[in-house]
Design a protein around this motif. Structure first.
Motif, PDB file in Angstrom:
ATOM      1  N   PRO A 185      34.013  75.408 104.349  1.00 25.17           N
ATOM      2  CA  PRO A 185      33.238  76.642 104.503  1.00 25.17           C
ATOM      3  C   PRO A 185      33.041  77.010 105.971  1.00 25.17           C
ATOM      4  N   ASP A 186      32.892  78.287 106.222  1.00 27.16           N
ATOM      5  CA  ASP A 186      32.676  78.801 107.573  1.00 27.16           C
ATOM      6  C   ASP A 186      31.190  78.713 107.898  1.00 27.16           C
ATOM      7  N   GLY A 187      30.755  77.535 108.295  1.00 28.05           N
ATOM      8  CA  GLY A 187      29.344  77.312 108.590  1.00 28.05           C
ATOM      9  C   GLY A 187      28.536  77.199 107.319  1.00 28.05           C
ATOM     10  N   TYR A 188      27.219  77.134 107.484  1.00 25.84           N
ATOM     11  CA  TYR A 188      26.333  76.951 106.345  1.00 25.84           C
ATOM     12  C   TYR A 188      25.806  78.261 105.768  1.00 25.84           C
ATOM     13  N   ARG A 189      25.865  79.336 106.556  1.00 29.98           N
ATOM     14  CA  ARG A 189      25.284  80.596 106.088  1.00 29.98           C
ATOM     15  C   ARG A 189      26.150  81.289 105.053  1.00 29.98           C
ATOM     16  N   HIS A 190      27.437  80.962 105.043  1.00 34.17           N
ATOM     17  CA  HIS A 190      28.392  81.688 104.208  1.00 34.17           C
ATOM     18  C   HIS A 190      28.888  80.842 103.037  1.00 34.17           C
ATOM     19  N   MET A 191      28.006  80.066 102.458  1.00 30.95           N
ATOM     20  CA  MET A 191      28.369  79.288 101.274  1.00 30.95           C
ATOM     21  C   MET A 191      27.224  79.340 100.268  1.00 30.95           C
ATOM     22  N   ASP A 192      27.576  79.181  99.009  1.00 28.60           N
ATOM     23  CA  ASP A 192      26.576  79.101  97.954  1.00 28.60           C
ATOM     24  C   ASP A 192      26.030  77.688  97.861  1.00 28.60           C
ATOM     25  N   GLY A 193      24.913  77.554  97.169  1.00 26.00           N
ATOM     26  CA  GLY A 193      24.344  76.240  96.885  1.00 26.00           C
ATOM     27  C   GLY A 193      24.107  76.103  95.388  1.00 26.00           C
ATOM     28  N   PHE A 194      24.006  74.856  94.946  1.00 26.01           N
ATOM     29  CA  PHE A 194      23.796  74.572  93.529  1.00 26.01           C
ATOM     30  C   PHE A 194      22.903  73.340  93.386  1.00 26.01           C
ATOM     31  N   GLY A 195      22.002  73.386  92.401  1.00 27.44           N
ATOM     32  CA  GLY A 195      21.305  72.162  92.040  1.00 27.44           C
ATOM     33  C   GLY A 195      22.262  71.164  91.404  1.00 27.44           C
ATOM     34  N   SER A 196      23.388  71.684  90.898  1.00 27.62           N
ATOM     35  CA  SER A 196      24.488  70.902  90.325  1.00 27.62           C
ATOM     36  C   SER A 196      24.098  70.222  89.015  1.00 27.62           C
ATOM     37  N   HIS A 197      23.095  69.363  89.030  1.00 24.31           N
ATOM     38  CA  HIS A 197      22.646  68.693  87.810  1.00 24.31           C
ATOM     39  C   HIS A 197      22.018  69.683  86.832  1.00 24.31           C
TER      40      HIS A 197
END
Length: 486
Positions: A185-197
């Motif tokens: 990913p291009d840095g942390y601002r340009h990505m999604d996040g997930f709780g995943s579980h």
């Protein structure tokens, strides 16, 4: 601006911070120079053990704001009213590298959020991917060892990685994500996040639903081409840290939409009967067409830490931290992490790590834990034990109040891997990729895969073939371009 006078850690003024006390102008030095001794002792102890995983990270503070009503699903007070705001802290990280590694390495990214609610801290400790490599926490140390350094050469080893992955086909879904463009990913601002579980929510009536958390970047998804990620690793290894800190300092506050997938136990049972997929298996996702995303709120990062070590390095998050109105699930990886994360912080930061400002709840708290190193909030003269009433327990009516979780089957070790479908969802992910992204996937895999034995290559290609014949064919062509015939 003049600096305040230097003192020892005990507040005693230091006469001279530039010259050690010595026996004569040329020494030797005197043991009675306590300032020298204390200064060197503290320097020797400046580094706490780095995290075994997620060692290199960046953090920031912000605010979560409720935009949609989900009170029919949960009694958690942070969701009690539209417009309600809750302070947050977020730590982003790479997973496999050491503390000095490059931010742009091909790796999943940690996406760990803390919500400082009026009922205690809620920690949503996830990644930038909705799935993971394994489904049972007993395999986690084995997997992470393959991502670290070979015990003989002290080098990263493609052989270790692909030997594990090729013998663990449940990893294929996440391996496909890792070697896609989203692996850099291009840095942390340009990505999604997930709780995943899979987690759960409980409402005022004591009804439970199961949920998956999604954090969708408002900045848009941006990824780095593999060659560019490698170039930046050599020229600016702190690229993601610099980007996040600089954006917030400039007032360009990043935001994410917080969303949910929701399902009742009956809905999950019907879905499992239709698909054959265990809804609590971390190597799988819940397709959006089956469980649509429900908007919840938005969070914004708007304040940089003032002290990286105190606020980011010593941040100690754990998925076990859920507030009333929330709960867990039978996800085996989650169940293992509920223990492992808190235990890791006890070892790494200390018994009383929850006393540190970044970790302390911002609501009144009371327990009967006492003493240990750095016992800042140690209870004073209050009673340090709870008596057992002869007539039985008398619950105080607060806390989680979860409904009972029905159990099925005898207590044993169950391995269903031979009967489970590890390929369909990986193939679905592959088929979602445009042609150029598929080609990038082939090339990204072929690089490290070309460095391993023919036996491992054959085993791994067999998994690609089962996910989609075009997947295996594409990797074979990319290997051939590197002179490897498979």
């Amino acid at each position: 601006m003049s600096q305040p006078p230097i003192t020892t850690a005990s507040g005693i003024p230091v006469a001279d911070n530039q010259n050690s006390a010595s026996a004569g102008p040329r020494g030797p030095l005197l043991l009675q120079d306590f300032h020298l001794i204390e200064k060197l002792q503290h320097f020797n102890r400046e580094r706490i053990p780095e995290r075994v995983v997620h060692a290199k990270g960046s953090g920031a503070y912000g605010t979560f704001t409720v935009t949609h009503d989900i009170t029919k699903y949960t009694k958690a007070k942070l969701f009690s009213a539209i417009g309600k705001k809750t302070d947050t802290f977020v730590r982003f990280s790479t997973v496999g590298g050491e503390k000095g590694s490059a931010d742009t390495e091909r790796d999943p990214r940690g996406f760990a959020m803390r919500f400082y609610t009026e009922e205690g801290n809620w920690d949503l400790v996830g990644n930038n991917t909705p799935m993971f490599f394994i489904k049972d926490g007993i395999k986690f140390p084995d997997f992470i060892h393959t991502q670290k350094r070979d015990p003989q050469t002290n080098l990263k080893s493609p052989t270790m990685m692909f030997d594990f992955w090729s013998k663990t086909p449940e990893s294929l879904h996440q391996v496909t994500m890792l070697f896609s463009d989203r692996g850099t990913p291009d840095g942390y601002r340009h990505m999604d996040g997930f709780g995943s579980h899979t987690f759960s929510l409980i409402n005022e009536a004591g009804e439970r639903v199961y949920v998956k958390w999604h954090l969708k970047t408002r900045q848009g998804i941006k990824n780095l081409p593999a060659a560019e990620a490698t170039r930046i690793a050599g020229t600016d290894p702190d690229y993601a840290q610099r980007d996040l800190f600089g954006a917030i300092a400039a007032g360009d506050f990043p935001q994410w939409d917080v969303k949910l997938q929701v399902a009742t136990e009956a809905e999950l049972a019907a879905w499992e009967a239709r698909t054959g997929w265990n809804p609590f298996d971390l190597t799988k996702v819940w397709p959006h067409k089956d469980f649509p995303l429900i908007p919840v709120g938005v969070f914004e990062l708007n304040r940089n830490p003032l002290n990286y070590h105190a606020e980011v390095e010593q941040a100690a998050l754990s998925p076990s931290n859920v507030v009333p109105g929330m709960g867990y699930s039978p996800d085996k990886m989650l169940q293992a992490r509920l223990f492992a994360y808190h235990d890791a912080q006890l070892y790494r930061v200390g018994t009383n790590h929850q006393h540190l400002p970044v970790n302390a709840p911002r609501c009144p708290f009371h327990n009967q834990q006492r003493d240990g190193a750095m016992a800042i909030a140690n209870g004073g003269a209050a009673q340090n034990y709870a008596a057992t009433e002869a007539g039985g327990s008398n619950p105080q009516g607060l806390g989680h109040g979860e409904p009972a979780l029905a159990l099925q089957g005898g207590a044993a070790r169950y391995d269903g891997r031979g009967q489970e479908d590890d390929y369909t969802q990986a193939g679905n992910l592959f088929r979602l990729m445009p042609a150029q992204e598929q080609q990038n996937l082939f090339d990204n895999i072929a690089g490290p895969l070309s460095q391993v034995s023919a036996e491992i290559i054959a085993r791994q290609l067999g998994h690609f073939d089962q996910a989609d014949p075009a997947y295996g064919a594409g990797v074979r062509a990319a290997l051939a371009a590197r002179g490897v015939v498979a």
